[in-house]
Write a protein that holds these residues in place. Sequence first.
Motif, mmCIF file in Angstrom:
data_model
loop_
_atom_site.group_PDB
_atom_site.id
_atom_site.type_symbol
_atom_site.label_atom_id
_atom_site.label_comp_id
_atom_site.label_asym_id
_atom_site.label_seq_id
_atom_site.Cartn_x
_atom_site.Cartn_y
_atom_site.Cartn_z
ATOM 1 N N LEU A 300 0.835 -1.199 0.000
ATOM 2 C CA LEU A 300 0.000 0.000 0.000
ATOM 3 C C LEU A 300 0.873 1.254 0.000
ATOM 4 O O LEU A 300 0.645 2.196 -0.770
ATOM 5 C CB LEU A 300 -0.916 -0.015 1.221
ATOM 6 C CG LEU A 300 -1.793 1.216 1.460
ATOM 7 C CD1 LEU A 300 -2.737 1.438 0.290
ATOM 8 C CD2 LEU A 300 -2.580 1.062 2.749
ATOM 9 N N LEU A 304 1.505 4.244 -3.009
ATOM 10 C CA LEU A 304 1.320 5.674 -2.768
ATOM 11 C C LEU A 304 2.592 6.482 -3.014
ATOM 12 O O LEU A 304 2.524 7.693 -3.255
ATOM 13 C CB LEU A 304 0.832 5.905 -1.339
ATOM 14 C CG LEU A 304 -0.552 5.349 -0.996
ATOM 15 C CD1 LEU A 304 -0.847 5.508 0.485
ATOM 16 C CD2 LEU A 304 -1.631 6.031 -1.835
ATOM 17 N N THR A 305 3.737 5.826 -2.934
ATOM 18 C CA THR A 305 5.008 6.548 -3.081
ATOM 19 C C THR A 305 5.680 6.310 -4.438
ATOM 20 O O THR A 305 6.715 6.911 -4.714
ATOM 21 C CB THR A 305 5.983 6.139 -1.961
ATOM 22 O OG1 THR A 305 6.169 4.718 -1.975
ATOM 23 C CG2 THR A 305 5.450 6.567 -0.599
ATOM 24 N N THR A 309 2.739 5.768 -10.154
ATOM 25 C CA THR A 309 1.343 5.852 -9.731
ATOM 26 C C THR A 309 0.781 7.239 -10.008
ATOM 27 O O THR A 309 -0.336 7.396 -10.527
ATOM 28 C CB THR A 309 1.218 5.537 -8.227
ATOM 29 O OG1 THR A 309 1.708 4.224 -7.978
ATOM 30 C CG2 THR A 309 -0.224 5.645 -7.767
ATOM 31 N N TRP A 310 1.561 8.245 -9.692
ATOM 32 C CA TRP A 310 1.076 9.622 -9.832
ATOM 33 C C TRP A 310 1.064 10.074 -11.280
ATOM 34 O O TRP A 310 0.297 10.969 -11.654
ATOM 35 C CB TRP A 310 1.896 10.545 -8.931
ATOM 36 C CG TRP A 310 1.698 10.142 -7.500
ATOM 37 C CD1 TRP A 310 2.568 9.463 -6.701
ATOM 38 C CD2 TRP A 310 0.508 10.326 -6.722
ATOM 39 N NE1 TRP A 310 2.002 9.218 -5.475
ATOM 40 C CE2 TRP A 310 0.743 9.739 -5.452
ATOM 41 C CE3 TRP A 310 -0.723 10.926 -6.974
ATOM 42 C CZ2 TRP A 310 -0.217 9.739 -4.454
ATOM 43 C CZ3 TRP A 310 -1.681 10.926 -5.973
ATOM 44 C CH2 TRP A 310 -1.420 10.344 -4.723
ATOM 45 N N LYS A 432 -0.962 -3.834 -4.152
ATOM 46 C CA LYS A 432 -0.580 -2.683 -4.960
ATOM 47 C C LYS A 432 -1.499 -2.544 -6.172
ATOM 48 O O LYS A 432 -1.915 -1.436 -6.528
ATOM 49 C CB LYS A 432 0.875 -2.799 -5.410
ATOM 50 C CG LYS A 432 1.375 -1.553 -6.147
ATOM 51 C CD LYS A 432 2.849 -1.627 -6.495
ATOM 52 C CE LYS A 432 3.288 -0.326 -7.191
ATOM 53 N NZ LYS A 432 4.721 -0.358 -7.581
ATOM 54 N N THR A 435 -4.801 -1.141 -4.997
ATOM 55 C CA THR A 435 -4.677 0.271 -4.614
ATOM 56 C C THR A 435 -4.576 1.172 -5.838
ATOM 57 O O THR A 435 -5.252 2.207 -5.927
ATOM 58 C CB THR A 435 -3.444 0.466 -3.723
ATOM 59 O OG1 THR A 435 -3.547 -0.386 -2.575
ATOM 60 C CG2 THR A 435 -3.329 1.910 -3.261
ATOM 61 N N MET A 439 -7.102 3.985 -7.048
ATOM 62 C CA MET A 439 -6.674 5.373 -7.234
ATOM 63 C C MET A 439 -7.025 5.880 -8.636
ATOM 64 O O MET A 439 -7.420 7.035 -8.817
ATOM 65 C CB MET A 439 -5.165 5.485 -6.993
ATOM 66 C CG MET A 439 -4.761 5.308 -5.545
ATOM 67 S SD MET A 439 -2.970 5.415 -5.290
ATOM 68 C CE MET A 439 -2.687 7.172 -5.607
#
Length: 537
Positions: A300, A304-305, A309-310, A432, A435, A439
């Motif tokens: 998880l 997020l890091t 993902t971003w 992952k 998640t 997202m």
Amino acid sequence: MSSPVMAEVKEPTTAPSHDLPALIARTESKSITDEKHSVDVEVDEVVTDGLEYKDEALKLVGMQRTQEFSEEYYRKLRRKLDYTIPPLCSAVYFTQYLDKTALNYASIMGFPVTGQGYNLVALSFYIGFLIWVFPTMYISQKTRLGKYLGVNVVLWGIIMMLHAIPRSFGPFFILRLLLGMLESCVAPILILIISMFYKKDEQATRISWFYLMNGFSAIVGGFFAYGVSYTTDASIPSYKIIYLLLGGLAIIVGIAVLLWMPDSPTNAHMLSHEERIAAIERIRDDQGGTENRKLKKEQLIEALTDFRTWLIVLSTLLTNIPNGGLANFGNIIVKNFGYTTKQTLILSTPAGLIGLITTPLVGWYSDRTNERMLPIVYILIPTLVGAAMLVALNGSNQKGALLFATYIIGTYGSSLSQIYAYNASNTSGHTKKVTINAMTLATFCVANIVGTETFLPKDAPGYLPGKISILVLLSAECFLCLFMRWYNLHLNKKKRQGVEELKHINGWTDEDIVKERQRHAFMDMTDKQNPYFVYTS
């Protein structure tokens, strides 16, 4: 083998599950001083302990490939899967898209809420979606995917039918909120199911098969709404008939999913025991795994890091702000060109045909070339041309050109299916995956909420700010896609260097690397943890 180092490695039964990657690392580092055969034995001792931490597939196939199947056997198995999984996925997506966009048809068929109240009802769907997408995905990880999906479909069918009862803003807002909550599990679960049963070079095509239902449902929905618009019974407005019939369809689809949708290759009811093993072995080399019902904190946190993902979040944002506006205001825009309600309903159907053609074509090209980002750039070109035409011709009487622009602008719709395929092919580690999929869909909600507000009543009938936003945002998306492609290729280069370093340090042969790759396939490691994972550009 009684050294302190090896004694430490042999304690996995008492070590917490999150220390597994470290245990593996310590075992591999021992290979620098020990003989290769000894390392193989010790690694097996570590990774076969604590099965709940690893992939469910290990219960059937183990760490190494022990059964070989011919390519013909795999082809027959894939055809068998194709007869069940893509049709059910397509039925769910077809139903979801129709139900989600029913408000678009209702808006010109006597729907009792108008103005800013209509805008709020439209965005309430995405608020519910956003509220529930993370909880629903973590619940689905703990349950059987197919059954959980089927229950949600049946429940939202009931909610759809309840839309025929209220006449004021408040109840419609609540019903749309609940509809968004129930539909939030669909895309993430379908992506997970496709990634469990299909290889990387098959995933984009299968995802495109269900995603093309957006275009198909636009065609069917347009003709369906056109037919319903001829109702003469004053006691039941046309929009109520739409909600009742579409709700009934959703319930039927939900029951079909409950009966026939498999949860994973390990328990697929339509497969024999041997076929289940083959279904798992055919995806072993992709390093993506199948499923794990343990929620892992470290995965998880990594989701997020992870910079990638971003990038996906930003890409989803850029492509779906336009979607939020067009999905709810597309028919209103066309009607404002000077067409009647019935003409608008019929004239909206070719836009669906565009999606019906481009989506499978893009999916096929994506798998054939092993590309995910370049196809998005290609399909955005017609969209940018169409958006530029809408801006340049805004307020003119060139109805034909404006209508043509609304058709070609719809090619952008295929981009989300590519983002889905990108996630399926480029993410490993079940927590992952869950998640990042959540997202992506949460961002989809935010983008659609923002998109709804780019088409404001004060800008009617031209809605020029909304049209300009489409042009600007999708132009930025083209540049982002090219960067994401370069970044994945860059990471693959580093992966290859890392494997060569492991090979050199441990004195491994190519055959040893093959064995190590097989051993890592179902350890439920993330794409960053697994040195043998290869990203798709």
